[in-house]
Design a protein around this motif. Structure first.
Motif, PDB file in Angstrom:
ATOM      1  N   ASP A 298       0.835  -1.211   0.000  1.00 44.15           N
ATOM      2  CA  ASP A 298       0.000   0.000   0.000  1.00 44.15           C
ATOM      3  C   ASP A 298       0.863   1.251   0.000  1.00 44.15           C
ATOM      4  OD1 ASP A 298      -2.332  -1.436  -0.064  1.00 44.15           O
ATOM      5  OD2 ASP A 298      -2.310  -1.725   2.129  1.00 44.15           O
ATOM      6  N   LYS A 299       2.119   1.093   0.371  1.00 47.29           N
ATOM      7  CA  LYS A 299       3.013   2.254   0.412  1.00 47.29           C
ATOM      8  C   LYS A 299       3.924   2.349  -0.804  1.00 47.29           C
ATOM      9  CE  LYS A 299       3.607   2.899   5.366  1.00 47.29           C
ATOM     10  NZ  LYS A 299       4.479   2.287   6.386  1.00 47.29           N
ATOM     11  N   TRP A 300       4.275   1.180  -1.329  1.00 43.09           N
ATOM     12  CA  TRP A 300       5.307   1.164  -2.389  1.00 43.09           C
ATOM     13  C   TRP A 300       4.791   0.527  -3.661  1.00 43.09           C
ATOM     14  CZ3 TRP A 300       9.499   3.817  -0.819  1.00 43.09           C
ATOM     15  CH2 TRP A 300       9.720   3.926   0.555  1.00 43.09           C
ATOM     16  N   GLN A 301       5.167   1.090  -4.782  1.00 35.99           N
ATOM     17  CA  GLN A 301       4.870   0.446  -6.065  1.00 35.99           C
ATOM     18  C   GLN A 301       6.134   0.465  -6.908  1.00 35.99           C
ATOM     19  OE1 GLN A 301       2.884   3.737  -6.064  1.00 35.99           O
ATOM     20  NE2 GLN A 301       2.089   2.711  -4.228  1.00 35.99           N
ATOM     21  N   GLY A 302       6.109  -0.381  -7.917  1.00 38.75           N
ATOM     22  CA  GLY A 302       7.271  -0.350  -8.810  1.00 38.75           C
ATOM     23  C   GLY A 302       7.110  -1.291  -9.976  1.00 38.75           C
ATOM     24  N   PHE A 303       8.124  -1.282 -10.806  1.00 37.93           N
ATOM     25  CA  PHE A 303       8.073  -2.176 -11.960  1.00 37.93           C
ATOM     26  C   PHE A 303       9.333  -3.034 -12.031  1.00 37.93           C
ATOM     27  CE2 PHE A 303      10.070   1.730 -13.577  1.00 37.93           C
ATOM     28  CZ  PHE A 303      11.148   1.254 -14.315  1.00 37.93           C
ATOM     29  N   ALA A 304       9.190  -4.141 -12.731  1.00 36.96           N
ATOM     30  CA  ALA A 304      10.327  -5.053 -12.944  1.00 36.96           C
ATOM     31  C   ALA A 304      10.371  -5.387 -14.429  1.00 36.96           C
ATOM     32  CB  ALA A 304      10.149  -6.320 -12.132  1.00 36.96           C
ATOM     33  N   PHE A 305      11.568  -5.768 -14.874  1.00 37.42           N
ATOM     34  CA  PHE A 305      11.686  -6.200 -16.268  1.00 37.42           C
ATOM     35  C   PHE A 305      12.811  -7.225 -16.371  1.00 37.42           C
ATOM     36  CE2 PHE A 305      14.319  -2.417 -15.715  1.00 37.42           C
ATOM     37  CZ  PHE A 305      15.539  -2.796 -16.247  1.00 37.42           C
ATOM     38  N   GLY A 306      12.795  -8.008 -17.429  1.00 38.61           N
ATOM     39  CA  GLY A 306      13.858  -8.988 -17.644  1.00 38.61           C
ATOM     40  C   GLY A 306      14.047  -9.221 -19.129  1.00 38.61           C
ATOM     41  N   MET A 307      15.333  -9.283 -19.522  1.00 40.62           N
ATOM     42  CA  MET A 307      15.594  -9.502 -20.959  1.00 40.62           C
ATOM     43  C   MET A 307      16.706 -10.539 -21.155  1.00 40.62           C
ATOM     44  SD  MET A 307      17.648  -6.045 -21.943  1.00 40.62           S
ATOM     45  CE  MET A 307      16.807  -4.977 -20.772  1.00 40.62           C
ATOM     46  N   GLY A 308      16.625 -11.246 -22.265  1.00 42.12           N
ATOM     47  CA  GLY A 308      17.645 -12.250 -22.595  1.00 42.12           C
ATOM     48  C   GLY A 308      18.778 -11.592 -23.373  1.00 42.12           C
ATOM     49  N   ILE A 309      19.996 -11.770 -22.865  1.00 44.03           N
ATOM     50  CA  ILE A 309      21.134 -11.068 -23.476  1.00 44.03           C
ATOM     51  C   ILE A 309      21.547 -11.668 -24.819  1.00 44.03           C
ATOM     52  CG2 ILE A 309      23.603 -10.541 -23.130  1.00 44.03           C
ATOM     53  CD1 ILE A 309      21.545  -8.735 -21.662  1.00 44.03           C
ATOM     54  N   GLU A 310      21.517 -12.996 -24.935  1.00 44.34           N
ATOM     55  CA  GLU A 310      21.867 -13.606 -26.225  1.00 44.34           C
ATOM     56  C   GLU A 310      20.917 -13.100 -27.305  1.00 44.34           C
ATOM     57  OE1 GLU A 310      21.988 -15.129 -23.386  1.00 44.34           O
ATOM     58  OE2 GLU A 310      23.895 -16.207 -23.298  1.00 44.34           O
ATOM     59  N   TYR A 317      23.492  -7.698 -33.731  1.00 44.84           N
ATOM     60  CA  TYR A 317      24.539  -8.021 -34.702  1.00 44.84           C
ATOM     61  C   TYR A 317      24.059  -8.899 -35.852  1.00 44.84           C
ATOM     62  CZ  TYR A 317      27.648  -6.099 -31.189  1.00 44.84           C
ATOM     63  OH  TYR A 317      28.263  -5.273 -30.296  1.00 44.84           O
ATOM     64  N   GLY A 318      22.759  -9.190 -35.894  1.00 47.14           N
ATOM     65  CA  GLY A 318      22.239 -10.029 -36.975  1.00 47.14           C
ATOM     66  C   GLY A 318      22.808 -11.443 -36.936  1.00 47.14           C
ATOM     67  N   ILE A 319      22.913 -12.031 -35.729  1.00 40.82           N
ATOM     68  CA  ILE A 319      23.424 -13.408 -35.590  1.00 40.82           C
ATOM     69  C   ILE A 319      22.227 -14.360 -35.636  1.00 40.82           C
ATOM     70  CG2 ILE A 319      24.626 -14.998 -34.027  1.00 40.82           C
ATOM     71  CD1 ILE A 319      26.003 -12.356 -32.905  1.00 40.82           C
ATOM     72  N   SER A 320      22.318 -15.386 -36.472  1.00 44.86           N
ATOM     73  CA  SER A 320      21.124 -16.202 -36.710  1.00 44.86           C
ATOM     74  C   SER A 320      21.066 -17.465 -35.851  1.00 44.86           C
ATOM     75  CB  SER A 320      21.077 -16.603 -38.176  1.00 44.86           C
ATOM     76  OG  SER A 320      22.295 -17.261 -38.484  1.00 44.86           O
ATOM     77  N   ASP A 321      22.171 -17.823 -35.214  1.00 42.83           N
ATOM     78  CA  ASP A 321      22.205 -19.097 -34.507  1.00 42.83           C
ATOM     79  C   ASP A 321      22.876 -18.917 -33.150  1.00 42.83           C
ATOM     80  OD1 ASP A 321      22.800 -21.746 -33.627  1.00 42.83           O
ATOM     81  OD2 ASP A 321      22.739 -22.448 -35.692  1.00 42.83           O
ATOM     82  N   LEU A 322      22.142 -19.264 -32.083  1.00 40.62           N
ATOM     83  CA  LEU A 322      22.655 -19.090 -30.716  1.00 40.62           C
ATOM     84  C   LEU A 322      23.934 -19.876 -30.438  1.00 40.62           C
ATOM     85  CD1 LEU A 322      19.503 -19.435 -28.444  1.00 40.62           C
ATOM     86  CD2 LEU A 322      21.139 -17.571 -28.362  1.00 40.62           C
ATOM     87  N   ARG A 323      24.125 -20.977 -31.190  1.00 42.02           N
ATOM     88  CA  ARG A 323      25.276 -21.846 -30.896  1.00 42.02           C
ATOM     89  C   ARG A 323      26.612 -21.170 -31.137  1.00 42.02           C
ATOM     90  NH1 ARG A 323      22.284 -26.789 -33.820  1.00 42.02           N
ATOM     91  NH2 ARG A 323      21.708 -25.027 -35.121  1.00 42.02           N
ATOM     92  N   TYR A 324      26.627 -20.131 -31.996  1.00 47.54           N
ATOM     93  CA  TYR A 324      27.878 -19.410 -32.232  1.00 47.54           C
ATOM     94  C   TYR A 324      28.452 -18.841 -30.935  1.00 47.54           C
ATOM     95  CZ  TYR A 324      27.025 -19.354 -37.292  1.00 47.54           C
ATOM     96  OH  TYR A 324      26.825 -19.707 -38.588  1.00 47.54           O
ATOM     97  N   PHE A 325      27.560 -18.503 -29.991  1.00 45.03           N
ATOM     98  CA  PHE A 325      28.020 -17.820 -28.784  1.00 45.03           C
ATOM     99  C   PHE A 325      28.926 -18.660 -27.911  1.00 45.03           C
ATOM    100  CE2 PHE A 325      23.975 -15.285 -29.345  1.00 45.03           C
ATOM    101  CZ  PHE A 325      24.640 -14.154 -29.781  1.00 45.03           C
ATOM    102  N   PHE A 326      28.735 -19.985 -27.920  1.00 46.26           N
ATOM    103  CA  PHE A 326      29.605 -20.756 -27.019  1.00 46.26           C
ATOM    104  C   PHE A 326      30.589 -21.658 -27.741  1.00 46.26           C
ATOM    105  CE2 PHE A 326      25.957 -23.487 -27.517  1.00 46.26           C
ATOM    106  CZ  PHE A 326      26.504 -24.757 -27.586  1.00 46.26           C
ATOM    107  N   GLN A 327      30.527 -21.682 -29.089  1.00 50.80           N
ATOM    108  CA  GLN A 327      31.512 -22.490 -29.805  1.00 50.80           C
ATOM    109  C   GLN A 327      32.883 -21.829 -29.757  1.00 50.80           C
ATOM    110  OE1 GLN A 327      29.290 -22.684 -33.394  1.00 50.80           O
ATOM    111  NE2 GLN A 327      28.598 -24.767 -33.043  1.00 50.80           N
ATOM    112  N   ASN A 328      32.893 -20.508 -29.587  1.00 48.28           N
ATOM    113  CA  ASN A 328      34.138 -19.741 -29.479  1.00 48.28           C
ATOM    114  C   ASN A 328      35.078 -19.947 -30.658  1.00 48.28           C
ATOM    115  OD1 ASN A 328      33.686 -18.208 -27.243  1.00 48.28           O
ATOM    116  ND2 ASN A 328      34.410 -19.778 -25.820  1.00 48.28           N
ATOM    117  N   HIS A 329      34.527 -19.999 -31.864  1.00 44.70           N
ATOM    118  CA  HIS A 329      35.381 -20.065 -33.043  1.00 44.70           C
ATOM    119  C   HIS A 329      36.035 -18.714 -33.229  1.00 44.70           C
ATOM    120  CE1 HIS A 329      32.825 -23.544 -34.811  1.00 44.70           C
ATOM    121  NE2 HIS A 329      33.795 -23.971 -34.038  1.00 44.70           N
ATOM    122  N   ARG A 330      37.315 -18.782 -33.522  1.00 40.01           N
ATOM    123  CA  ARG A 330      38.085 -17.559 -33.684  1.00 40.01           C
ATOM    124  C   ARG A 330      37.483 -16.633 -34.761  1.00 40.01           C
ATOM    125  NH1 ARG A 330      43.923 -17.938 -32.434  1.00 40.01           N
ATOM    126  NH2 ARG A 330      44.172 -15.784 -31.929  1.00 40.01           N
TER     127      ARG A 330
END
Ligand code: PHE
Length: 336
Positions: A298-310, A317-330
Motif C-alpha cells: 500500500d506504500k510502495w509500487q514499482g516495476f520489474a523487467f527482464g531480458m535475454g542477453i543472447e 549483430y544479426g546473428i542467426s544461430d545461438l550456438r555461435y556464442f559458445f563455440q568460441n570459433h576464432r
C-alpha cells in the motif's frame, strides 16, 4: 678410389649428424645421394678399376648409400618438430597462440546493457545461480503445483529443494527481503533451462533483470525507462510497442517489442511476418511478491523487467544461430 671413398664417408656421416635444419639436410641428401651426387659419381668412376675390384667397391658404395638414406630419414624425423630459422624471426612479437581473439559478444552486450541502466541511476545486484524453489518460484507468486511453473523447464538438483535458477527474478526477492525500499537496480547473470540445444535454444543463457520501486512509480515510468533503453541500445529510428502479457510476479504484465529493423514493420522472415520483435518482459510488481519480501504494497509500487542477453546480441549483430556464442570459433569472435 680408396681415398675418395673414405673422404665422402667421413664427411657425409659428420655433416648429416651435425646438421640443424630440414632444409640443410635436404641439401646434403642431394649432395651425396642425388642422381649427380657424390656417391653416384663414384659408382661411375668404377669403370676405371680392375674388373675384380669393381664388385668390392660397388658393395661398399651401395652400403654407404643405404646407411646415409637411413640416417637422413631418422634425422629428418628428429628435426621436423622444429621450426626453420628463416633469418627474419622477431623475438619481440607476441606469440601467435595467445593473440586475443576478440570478446564474446554476449559479454560486450551484457556490459553495454548494464552501462545504459547504470547511466540512468540503476545500481547492480547479484544472486546465486543455484537457487531454492522458494526464491525461484514460491516467493515470485508461482504457487506450488501451479501450471505457471511449467513455463520454465527446470534443472532440479536431486535430493534437495535446490535448482538452477531459470531466470534472474529471484534476485528481486533476495534484495527486497534484505533492505527497505526504495530500490533501483539491475541484476545481470546466468540462467538455466532444460532445453535441447538448437539455433534458438541454449540450456544456459544470460539475462538482465531490473527493479525500480518507490512511492508513486507507475506504468508510465516503466514505459519511459524501457523506451529510452531501447532507443539507446538499438541504433537508428527505434520504435517500441507494449503488448499485454502474463507473468505470475507482475500485474499488469507486458512484453516490449521493437519494430523490425530489417523490414521496418512491413513483415519479413526475421520477424515472422509480424513487423515487430519481442525483446523483453516487464510489469508492475505484484503485491503478493511485496508481501513475501516484507514490503508494504500500500506504500510502495514499482516495476520489474527482464531480458535475454543472447537475444539482444542476435538482434543487434544479426546473428542467426545461438550456438555461435559458445563455440568460441576464432573467426566468429574476431568480428567483435
Ligand atoms: N523472469 C521473466 C522471464 O524469464 C522475465 C520478467 C522479468 C518478466 C521481470 C517481468 C518482470 O521470462
Amino acid at each position: 678410389m680408396e681415398q675418395e671413398f673414405r673422404k665422402i664417408e667421413t664427411e657425409s656421416r659428420t655433416l648429416v649428424r651435425e646438421t640443424s635444419g630440414v632444409k640443410e639436410l635436404e641439401e646434403l641428401r642431394v649432395k651425396y645421394l642425388g642422381r649427380k651426387g657424390a656417391l653416384n659419381l663414384l659408382l661411375k668412376k668404377m669403370g676405371a678399376l680392375d674388373p675384380d675390384e669393381r664388385p668390392v667397391w660397388g658393395k661398399k658404395i651401395n652400403a654407404l648409400k643405404r646407411e646415409l638414406e637411413d640416417t637422413i630419414r631418422s634425422r629428418r624425423e628428429e628435426l621436423s618438430g622444429q621450426t626453420e630459422d628463416t633469418g627474419n624471426f622477431d623475438p619481440t612479437l607476441p606469440p601467435e597462440l595467445f593473440r586475443h581473439p576478440g570478446r564474446n559478444p554476449v559479454i560486450s552486450v551484457l556490459e553495454e546493457v548494464s552501462d545504459i541502466f547504470v547511466s540512468m541511476g540503476f545500481g547492480i545486484a547479484y544472486g546465486p545461480d543455484i537457487e531454492t524453489d522458494y526464491y525461484n518460484f514460491t516467493a515470485l507468486n508461482f504457487p506450488e503445483g501451479h501450471p505457471a511453473r511449467d513455463m520454465h523447464d527446470t534443472f532440479y538438483i536431486k535430493g534437495s529443494d535446490r535448482l538452477l535458477r531459470t531466470h534472474t527474478s529471484p534476485v528481486q526477492v533476495r534484495v527486497m527481503e534484505k533492505q527497505p525500499p526504495p530500490y533501483q537496480f539491475i541484476a545481470p547473470g546466468k540462467c538455466y533451462r532444460r532445453d535441447t540445444i538448437d539455433a534458438s535454444h541454449l540450456p544456459s543463457f544470460h539475462q538482465v533483470e531490473g527493479l525500480m520501486v518507490d512511492k508513486d512509480i507507475s506504468f508510465a515510468h516503466l514505459k519511459g525507462v524501457l523506451d529510452e533503453f531501447a532507443r539507446r541500445f538499438f541504433p537508428g529510428e527505434t520504435v517500441t510497442r507494449f503488448r499485454p502479457s502474463f507473468f505470475p510476479f507482475t500485474e499488469p504484465s507486458a512484453e516490449m517489442d521493437i519494430r523490425c529493423t530489417i523490414c521496418s514493420g512491413g513483415g519479413c522472415s526475421s520477424c515472422s511476418g509480424k513487423g515487430f520483435i519481442e525483446i523483453l518482459g516487464a510489469g508492475m510488481v505484484d503485491p503478493e511478491v511485496f508481501r513475501h519480501c516484507g514490503v508494504d504494497p500500500d506504500k510502495w509500487q514499482g516495476f520489474a523487467f527482464g531480458m535475454g542477453i543472447e537475444r539482444m546480441a542476435m538482434l543487434k549483430y544479426g546473428i542467426s544461430d545461438l550456438r555461435y556464442f559458445f563455440q568460441n570459433h576464432r573467426s566468429f569472435l574476431e568480428q567483435f
